[in-house]
Design an enzyme around this catalytic site. Structure first.
Site, PDB file in Angstrom:
ATOM      1  N   PRO A  63      10.539  15.794   9.326  1.00  0.00           N
ATOM      2  CA  PRO A  63      11.004  17.130   8.965  1.00  0.00           C
ATOM      3  C   PRO A  63      11.719  17.194   7.613  1.00  0.00           C
ATOM      4  O   PRO A  63      12.482  16.303   7.260  1.00  0.00           O
ATOM      5  CB  PRO A  63      11.950  17.512  10.096  1.00  0.00           C
ATOM      6  N   ASN A  64      11.422  18.241   6.915  1.00  0.00           N
ATOM      7  CA  ASN A  64      12.023  18.621   5.634  1.00  0.00           C
ATOM      8  C   ASN A  64      11.600  17.740   4.461  1.00  0.00           C
ATOM      9  O   ASN A  64      11.953  18.027   3.326  1.00  0.00           O
ATOM     10  CB  ASN A  64      13.553  18.678   5.732  1.00  0.00           C
ATOM     11  N   ARG A 100      14.524  19.873  -2.449  1.00  0.00           N
ATOM     12  CA  ARG A 100      15.651  19.809  -1.518  1.00  0.00           C
ATOM     13  C   ARG A 100      16.680  18.787  -1.995  1.00  0.00           C
ATOM     14  O   ARG A 100      16.365  17.619  -2.177  1.00  0.00           O
ATOM     15  CB  ARG A 100      15.119  19.399  -0.147  1.00  0.00           C
ATOM     16  N   TYR A 138      17.835  13.259  -2.864  1.00  0.00           N
ATOM     17  CA  TYR A 138      16.434  12.893  -2.637  1.00  0.00           C
ATOM     18  C   TYR A 138      15.583  12.809  -3.900  1.00  0.00           C
ATOM     19  O   TYR A 138      14.406  12.478  -3.821  1.00  0.00           O
ATOM     20  CB  TYR A 138      15.798  13.898  -1.664  1.00  0.00           C
ATOM     21  N   ASN A 158       9.266   7.597   7.739  1.00  0.00           N
ATOM     22  CA  ASN A 158      10.525   8.272   7.445  1.00  0.00           C
ATOM     23  C   ASN A 158      10.574   9.462   8.382  1.00  0.00           C
ATOM     24  O   ASN A 158       9.974  10.504   8.114  1.00  0.00           O
ATOM     25  CB  ASN A 158      10.594   8.710   5.984  1.00  0.00           C
ATOM     26  N   ALA A 180      15.537  13.543  10.122  1.00  0.00           N
ATOM     27  CA  ALA A 180      16.604  13.740  11.105  1.00  0.00           C
ATOM     28  C   ALA A 180      16.207  13.296  12.506  1.00  0.00           C
ATOM     29  O   ALA A 180      17.076  12.986  13.327  1.00  0.00           O
ATOM     30  CB  ALA A 180      17.043  15.202  11.117  1.00  0.00           C
ATOM     31  N   HIS A 190      17.729  10.143  14.179  1.00  0.00           N
ATOM     32  CA  HIS A 190      19.035  10.140  14.820  1.00  0.00           C
ATOM     33  C   HIS A 190      19.042  10.881  16.152  1.00  0.00           C
ATOM     34  O   HIS A 190      20.090  10.973  16.791  1.00  0.00           O
ATOM     35  CB  HIS A 190      20.060  10.766  13.873  1.00  0.00           C
ATOM     36  N   ASP A 232      10.140   5.809  22.030  1.00  0.00           N
ATOM     37  CA  ASP A 232       9.180   5.389  23.050  1.00  0.00           C
ATOM     38  C   ASP A 232       7.770   5.270  22.483  1.00  0.00           C
ATOM     39  O   ASP A 232       7.027   4.349  22.826  1.00  0.00           O
ATOM     40  CB  ASP A 232       9.187   6.357  24.229  1.00  0.00           C
ATOM     41  N   GLU A 283      10.844   1.469   9.344  1.00  0.00           N
ATOM     42  CA  GLU A 283      11.651   2.691   9.205  1.00  0.00           C
ATOM     43  C   GLU A 283      12.168   2.770   7.778  1.00  0.00           C
ATOM     44  O   GLU A 283      12.702   1.795   7.248  1.00  0.00           O
ATOM     45  CB  GLU A 283      12.824   2.628  10.193  1.00  0.00           C
ATOM     46  N   HIS A 341      14.254   5.234   4.756  1.00  0.00           N
ATOM     47  CA  HIS A 341      15.096   6.375   4.369  1.00  0.00           C
ATOM     48  C   HIS A 341      15.261   6.336   2.853  1.00  0.00           C
ATOM     49  O   HIS A 341      15.486   5.261   2.276  1.00  0.00           O
ATOM     50  CB  HIS A 341      16.464   6.316   5.044  1.00  0.00           C
ATOM     51  N   ILE A 342      15.154   7.466   2.236  1.00  0.00           N
ATOM     52  CA  ILE A 342      15.295   7.570   0.787  1.00  0.00           C
ATOM     53  C   ILE A 342      16.745   7.329   0.378  1.00  0.00           C
ATOM     54  O   ILE A 342      17.025   6.602  -0.571  1.00  0.00           O
ATOM     55  CB  ILE A 342      14.801   8.960   0.307  1.00  0.00           C
ATOM     56  N   SER A 343      17.663   7.929   1.116  1.00  0.00           N
ATOM     57  CA  SER A 343      19.087   7.759   0.827  1.00  0.00           C
ATOM     58  C   SER A 343      19.650   6.624   1.676  1.00  0.00           C
ATOM     59  O   SER A 343      19.030   6.189   2.654  1.00  0.00           O
ATOM     60  CB  SER A 343      19.845   9.053   1.128  1.00  0.00           C
ATOM     61  N   ARG A 398      26.439   8.320   4.246  1.00  0.00           N
ATOM     62  CA  ARG A 398      26.401   9.762   4.490  1.00  0.00           C
ATOM     63  C   ARG A 398      27.171  10.104   5.766  1.00  0.00           C
ATOM     64  O   ARG A 398      27.994   9.326   6.228  1.00  0.00           O
ATOM     65  CB  ARG A 398      24.951  10.223   4.531  1.00  0.00           C
ATOM     66  N   ARG A 413      24.440  10.241  10.906  1.00  0.00           N
ATOM     67  CA  ARG A 413      23.261   9.577  10.353  1.00  0.00           C
ATOM     68  C   ARG A 413      23.335   8.043  10.462  1.00  0.00           C
ATOM     69  O   ARG A 413      22.389   7.349  10.131  1.00  0.00           O
ATOM     70  CB  ARG A 413      23.069   9.956   8.887  1.00  0.00           C
TER      71      ARG A 413
END
Length: 146
Positions: free
Chosen positions: A9-10, A17, A22, A71, A74, A77, A84, A95, A97-99, A104, A108
């Site tokens: 998402p996003n 954004r 990001y 990625n 959200a 979390h 599963d 996994e 994550h950009i940040s 943060r 998170r």
């Protein structure tokens, strides 16, 4: 070698954004750079804001690809369903994550996905995806020479 990159998402709003977190490039701008860097790897890409569609895509591809870069945004979390799903796949999942999520908000700092992923890369901007691909390639050295 086949690697699927999945964004949650996003992440369709990359480049627009919160550019301070990001960056200013969209993933559609970045993907051709990855494809050029890894011409012998079949890189495919999928993005959805819908948890169920992400699960459907992971289940569809997770038995056909050699690895997945995920990625989950959200959902990282919050989603036991993604946990599963990943646990049921034969393809290793990295996994991403950009940040640096640990710099943060407190919420998170916990990932439901990390325990079922081959590894976690965070905090290197879009280059986190390249690092995840490198990790997957290192896991399959014999396929790198085909």
């Amino acid at each position: 070698m086949k690697i699927l990159i999945v964004n949650g998402p996003n992440l369709n709003l990359l480049g627009q954004r919160e550019p301070g977190i990001y960056g200013t490039s969209s993933f559609d701008q970045y993907l051709p750079q990855l494809q050029a860097r890894y011409p012998d790897v079949q890189l495919s890409y999928y993005q959805s804001n819908v948890e169920g569609l992400l699960i459907d895509k992971l289940q569809e591809a997770g038995f056909e690809v050699d690895g997945i870069v995920l990625n989950a945004g959200a959902y990282t979390h919050t989603s036991i369903a993604l946990h599963d799903c990943i646990r049921s796949l034969p393809a290793p999942v990295v996994e991403v994550h950009i940040s640096n999520v640990h710099k943060r908000e407190e919420f998170r700092h916990h990932s439901y996905l990390s325990p079922v992923c081959a590894g976690v890369i965070c905090g290197f901007g879009l280059d986190s995806y390249r690092l995840a691909i490198e990790a997957l390639l290192a896991s399959f050295p014999q396929k790198n020479h085909e």
